[in-house]
Design a protein around this motif. Structure first.
Motif, PDB file in Angstrom:
ATOM      1  N   ALA A 110      -3.695  11.689   8.889  1.00 37.70           N
ATOM      2  CA  ALA A 110      -4.751  11.114   8.038  1.00 37.70           C
ATOM      3  C   ALA A 110      -4.144  10.120   7.054  1.00 37.70           C
ATOM      4  O   ALA A 110      -4.734   9.072   6.775  1.00 37.70           O
ATOM      5  CB  ALA A 110      -5.475  12.225   7.287  1.00 37.70           C
ATOM      6  N   ALA A 111      -2.946  10.440   6.552  1.00 41.87           N
ATOM      7  CA  ALA A 111      -2.282   9.546   5.601  1.00 41.87           C
ATOM      8  C   ALA A 111      -1.883   8.244   6.292  1.00 41.87           C
ATOM      9  O   ALA A 111      -2.030   7.161   5.722  1.00 41.87           O
ATOM     10  CB  ALA A 111      -1.062  10.239   5.010  1.00 41.87           C
ATOM     11  N   LYS A 136      -5.925   1.440   7.680  1.00 37.73           N
ATOM     12  CA  LYS A 136      -7.145   0.900   7.083  1.00 37.73           C
ATOM     13  C   LYS A 136      -6.804  -0.127   6.003  1.00 37.73           C
ATOM     14  O   LYS A 136      -7.475  -1.139   5.848  1.00 37.73           O
ATOM     15  CB  LYS A 136      -7.994   2.037   6.499  1.00 37.73           C
ATOM     16  CG  LYS A 136      -8.718   2.805   7.564  1.00 37.73           C
ATOM     17  CD  LYS A 136     -10.017   3.454   7.131  1.00 37.73           C
ATOM     18  CE  LYS A 136      -9.972   4.279   5.904  1.00 37.73           C
ATOM     19  NZ  LYS A 136     -11.095   5.205   5.764  1.00 37.73           N
ATOM     20  N   ARG A 137      -5.722   0.170   5.262  1.00 40.14           N
ATOM     21  CA  ARG A 137      -5.285  -0.768   4.224  1.00 40.14           C
ATOM     22  C   ARG A 137      -4.943  -2.119   4.848  1.00 40.14           C
ATOM     23  O   ARG A 137      -5.378  -3.169   4.376  1.00 40.14           O
ATOM     24  CB  ARG A 137      -4.047  -0.205   3.516  1.00 40.14           C
ATOM     25  CG  ARG A 137      -3.472  -1.105   2.464  1.00 40.14           C
ATOM     26  CD  ARG A 137      -2.071  -0.703   2.077  1.00 40.14           C
ATOM     27  NE  ARG A 137      -1.107  -1.003   3.133  1.00 40.14           N
ATOM     28  CZ  ARG A 137       0.200  -1.135   2.945  1.00 40.14           C
ATOM     29  NH1 ARG A 137       0.700  -0.950   1.749  1.00 40.14           N
ATOM     30  NH2 ARG A 137       1.026  -1.398   3.936  1.00 40.14           N
ATOM     31  N   ASP A 138      -4.163  -2.082   5.949  1.00 40.32           N
ATOM     32  CA  ASP A 138      -3.754  -3.331   6.581  1.00 40.32           C
ATOM     33  C   ASP A 138      -4.943  -4.060   7.217  1.00 40.32           C
ATOM     34  O   ASP A 138      -5.041  -5.284   7.161  1.00 40.32           O
ATOM     35  CB  ASP A 138      -2.670  -3.075   7.632  1.00 40.32           C
ATOM     36  CG  ASP A 138      -1.352  -2.708   6.966  1.00 40.32           C
ATOM     37  OD1 ASP A 138      -1.252  -2.885   5.739  1.00 40.32           O
ATOM     38  OD2 ASP A 138      -0.440  -2.235   7.658  1.00 40.32           O
ATOM     39  N   SER A 187      -7.938  -3.918   6.239  1.00 36.51           N
ATOM     40  CA  SER A 187      -8.822  -4.456   5.203  1.00 36.51           C
ATOM     41  C   SER A 187      -8.419  -5.880   4.842  1.00 36.51           C
ATOM     42  O   SER A 187      -9.242  -6.681   4.407  1.00 36.51           O
ATOM     43  CB  SER A 187      -8.804  -3.569   3.956  1.00 36.51           C
ATOM     44  OG  SER A 187      -7.581  -3.719   3.266  1.00 36.51           O
ATOM     45  N   LEU A 188      -7.137  -6.193   5.047  1.00 34.74           N
ATOM     46  CA  LEU A 188      -6.681  -7.563   4.784  1.00 34.74           C
ATOM     47  C   LEU A 188      -7.315  -8.543   5.756  1.00 34.74           C
ATOM     48  O   LEU A 188      -7.664  -9.660   5.399  1.00 34.74           O
ATOM     49  CB  LEU A 188      -5.164  -7.644   4.944  1.00 34.74           C
ATOM     50  CG  LEU A 188      -4.328  -7.217   3.752  1.00 34.74           C
ATOM     51  CD1 LEU A 188      -2.872  -7.415   4.057  1.00 34.74           C
ATOM     52  CD2 LEU A 188      -4.708  -8.012   2.522  1.00 34.74           C
ATOM     53  N   VAL A 203      -4.845   5.939   6.649  1.00 30.83           N
ATOM     54  CA  VAL A 203      -5.267   5.128   5.492  1.00 30.83           C
ATOM     55  C   VAL A 203      -4.374   3.901   5.327  1.00 30.83           C
ATOM     56  O   VAL A 203      -4.819   2.876   4.824  1.00 30.83           O
ATOM     57  CB  VAL A 203      -5.334   5.936   4.160  1.00 30.83           C
ATOM     58  CG1 VAL A 203      -6.482   6.903   4.167  1.00 30.83           C
ATOM     59  CG2 VAL A 203      -4.027   6.598   3.814  1.00 30.83           C
ATOM     60  N   PHE A 204      -3.132   3.999   5.796  1.00 30.44           N
ATOM     61  CA  PHE A 204      -2.269   2.805   5.797  1.00 30.44           C
ATOM     62  C   PHE A 204      -2.850   1.751   6.742  1.00 30.44           C
ATOM     63  O   PHE A 204      -2.884   0.569   6.436  1.00 30.44           O
ATOM     64  CB  PHE A 204      -0.851   3.150   6.265  1.00 30.44           C
ATOM     65  CG  PHE A 204       0.069   3.607   5.170  1.00 30.44           C
ATOM     66  CD1 PHE A 204       0.811   2.678   4.446  1.00 30.44           C
ATOM     67  CD2 PHE A 204       0.215   4.937   4.861  1.00 30.44           C
ATOM     68  CE1 PHE A 204       1.667   3.080   3.446  1.00 30.44           C
ATOM     69  CE2 PHE A 204       1.074   5.356   3.863  1.00 30.44           C
ATOM     70  CZ  PHE A 204       1.813   4.430   3.148  1.00 30.44           C
ATOM     71  N   ARG A 231     -10.908  -8.942   4.698  1.00 26.67           N
ATOM     72  CA  ARG A 231     -11.133  -9.443   3.334  1.00 26.67           C
ATOM     73  C   ARG A 231     -10.823 -10.944   3.235  1.00 26.67           C
ATOM     74  O   ARG A 231     -11.530 -11.679   2.595  1.00 26.67           O
ATOM     75  CB  ARG A 231     -10.274  -8.642   2.365  1.00 26.67           C
ATOM     76  CG  ARG A 231     -10.678  -8.818   0.945  1.00 26.67           C
ATOM     77  CD  ARG A 231     -10.479  -7.535   0.173  1.00 26.67           C
ATOM     78  NE  ARG A 231     -11.515  -6.561   0.432  1.00 26.67           N
ATOM     79  CZ  ARG A 231     -11.307  -5.255   0.515  1.00 26.67           C
ATOM     80  NH1 ARG A 231     -10.109  -4.765   0.411  1.00 26.67           N
ATOM     81  NH2 ARG A 231     -12.311  -4.432   0.719  1.00 26.67           N
TER      82      ARG A 231
END
Lengths: 297, 346
Positions: free
Chosen positions: A18-19, A25-27, A29-30, A22-23, A33
């Motif tokens: 799961a952790a 998802k972080r990437d 999101s770039l 989220v990484f 965005r």
């Protein structure tokens, strides 16, 4: 709310996954965005696609010379696509670490229950996802506009049997490259391991032209990098037995070239992955011992 | 019960800052020299032995470069010690690093380094929660609580590059709160903040983290008044060493005079300060201007070895400053700090 005892226990495998997610998802999101930037970077991929497709149209008769089932378009676009994927696997750990270092977030990411493997996977996987999108652009663009022929005799299972050890081998080299960030103070955007592997693989691994067209004196270089076996093996899995002539040394060995590719990749992965991990971990431990994790010394 | 016990904890940094102005030739010569010459060494944390009790709000004060941040990094395993030993939450700092990392959380100075710039405020809180192994539902619950409690709901969807210093600092605190670890380390949590946000953060530290949450809080700060009001005990750092460690009241009683003269003056100018201080042999004094135009101000020597009020008066009057009144005031942690540092230097 009081102290959470679960925060002190080691993370379970599922919590680690799961952790890592989220990484990713972080990437990702770039990508969503900064849409203009991402579309522009994809245009770079399209540019490469067009250059090599045009070279193919210009009249290279490699298919005749080397017995390719498709033309040079099939050869070079699969080479480009596979090389994009392997390059992302190679550079992912290094780039992820460098980004964290220069954005001054590395300490915050490391000051967490997430263990070092989860951390480095988290940093790298986003780059692989991005590479998969680029691969799709190359292959779809080639199919729609440049007569790229989807292989119909390909074997997906065999392809995976080559891809998995290939990725493992290249990731091992990528981890060693990331270790150089602190071991050799390679924080400036390039390191010797990545540079050597990328240079050799782009020149002699059979990405853009068959290895046989190289001068005999430099052909031996191709055997040093896993990309040679990976690209040859994956093309073979996609296009069948008549894909192309195997790298010179492999053609002299008894047995199927595909099997040799897989065996070499398995051996490479078995050596490179643990060795790369050791180098990477050693680099991170050295940085913490020297106090250079986030300091500019 | 102690949450942190350190014994002779030491960290030495080696090597010089790179000199960007060097030529390529000099850089290569330096590289060659380093092959056989030992790099320069600097003990940034030098033999620190302190205990922090469970549930305590422990302050670390000191000047820039005193070793406060490195000490906190040592306790969170971001930097490894060269000598000494420590136990954090019952785990050995050297042999059980993974367990130590799981049991502490650190908020870095400035706030901006705690938040990932790619993510929105709420996503940052969720990211941290998931990294700590919380379920999606629990992560969302804690994130919503933090956003409401720290008055950050309006920035839940915003990004760190658009936040004010206060918002960054509050998000940084919120990230610490999310994890609910037994030990929270805050590096200068109220630096560069306006009084309202600074007070909100102090309340959050005292009420939510320390009292209600039962978490042990270690915070470094430059603001001695803040440490005086907020912390149960304070360690005074100077050049990597701990000069004193106790409750603010005990430190004041032990190291400061019973009372300190405070002079109300008029006709004072800041430019006169250094001249007068030199004539009195004073390191520093605190100037509070009531009215700059008329030079109406309050002056208070910072260091414990205070000169007689009469000497102060004559030195000021020699510079045409009128002394309106002399009062005796209670010493503060400032007085303790300056006395200890001054003694160390001299």
């Amino acid at each position: 709310m009081s102290i959470d005892q679960t925060a002190i226990r080691p993370l379970t495998g599922r919590q680690q996954q799961a952790a890592v997610w989220v990484f990713i998802k972080r990437d990702l999101s770039l990508l969503t965005r900064f849409k203009v930037s991402y579309l522009t970077s994809l245009m770079g991929t399209v540019q490469q696609l067009v250059i090599y497709a045009m070279i193919a149209r210009f009249g290279l008769s490699l298919s005749v010379a080397h017995g390719l089932t498709g033309g040079y378009v099939d050869f070079v676009l699969t080479g480009l696509a596979l090389n994009t994927l392997l390059t992302a696997a190679l550079t992912g750990p290094y780039l992820g670490l460098i980004e964290s270092f220069w954005s001054n977030r590395i300490e915050i990411l490391l000051a967490s229950p997430l263990r070092l493997p989860g951390f480095v996977i988290g940093l790298s996987v986003g780059k692989l996802v991005d590479a998969v999108i680029q691969v799709a652009v190359i292959l779809l663009g080639g199919w729609l506009f440049f007569d790229f022929v989807w292989p119909d005799g390909g074997n997906a299972l065999v392809f995976l049997a080559v891809l998995i050890p290939a990725l493992a081998a290249v990731i091992g080299l990528g981890l060693a490259a990331a270790g150089m960030v602190y071991l050799l103070d390679a924080r400036g955007g390039q390191d010797p391991v990545q540079f050597a592997v990328q240079t050799i693989s782009s020149l002699v691994a059979g990405v853009y032209f068959p290895i046989q067209v190289l001068p005999a004196a430099v052909q031996w270089l191709c055997y040093l990098v896993p990309q040679t076996y990976a690209i040859d093996g994956m093309r073979r899995a996609l296009f069948g037995a008549h894909a192309l002539a195997p790298p010179p040394l492999i053609s002299h060995l008894p047995g199927s070239p595909l099997l040799i590719d897989v065996l070499v990749l398995l051996a490479y992965a078995a050596a490179a992955l643990p060795l790369g991990w050791l180098v990477f971990r050693n680099g991170m431990e050295r940085a913490r011992a020297d106090g250079r994790l986030s300091r500019w010394l | 019960m102690n949450v942190v016990e350190t014994e002779n904890l030491t960290k030495i940094y080696r090597g010089n800052q790179p000199d960007d102005g060097r030529s390529w030739g000099d850089a290569l010569v330096d590289l060659a020299k380093r092959a056989w010459r030992r790099p320069e060494e600097k003990a940034v944390v030098d033999g620190v032995s302190v205990d922090v009790r469970a549930g305590e709000l422990f302050g670390i004060v000191g000047s820039n470069g005193a070793g406060k941040t490195t000490f906190l990094k040592l306790l969170s395993c971001l930097v490894y010690p060269d000598h000494g030993q420590a136990v954090v939450n019952g785990y050995d700092l050297v042999r059980q690093r993974s367990a130590v990392r799981r049991s502490v959380v650190i908020a870095k100075a400035g706030g901006w380094m705690s938040c990932l710039w790619q993510l929105s405020g709420r996503e940052n809180l969720l990211f941290r929660a998931r990294m700590c192994g919380l379920s999606g539902k629990e992560a969302a619950r804690r994130a919503d609580y933090v956003l409401e409690r720290l008055e950050l709901e309006h920035q839940a969807g915003g990004h760190s590059w658009s936040w004010s210093a206060g918002e960054l600092q509050r998000f940084s605190l919120g990230l610490c709160f999310i994890a609910r670890t037994p030990l929270v380390m805050l590096d200068e949590p109220t630096s560069h903040l306006d009084p309202h946000v600074a007070r909100l953060i102090r309340e959050f530290i005292r009420e939510d983290l320390s009292r209600e949450g039962g978490q042990t809080v270690m915070m470094s700060t430059h603001y001695l008044e803040e440490a005086d009001q907020l912390c149960d005990r304070v360690a005074i750092f100077f050049k990597g060493r701990v000069l004193a460690c106790d409750s603010p009241s005990v430190l004041r009683a032990r190291y400061a005079a019973d009372s300190i003269p405070e002079l109300w003056v008029s006709g004072y100018r800041a430019s006169l300060g250094e001249q007068i201080r030199k004539s009195l042999g004073l390191a520093e004094w605190i100037e509070h201007f009531e009215d700059v135009a008329s030079g109406r101000a309050r002056l208070r020597p910072k260091w414990g070895g205070h000169p007689e009020p009469d000497r102060l008066r004559s030195a000021l009057e020699a510079q045409c400053v009128t002394v309106l009144e002399v009062r005796d005031v209670e010493p503060t942690l400032d007085d303790v700090y300056f006395r200890l540092c001054r003694e160390k230097v001299t």
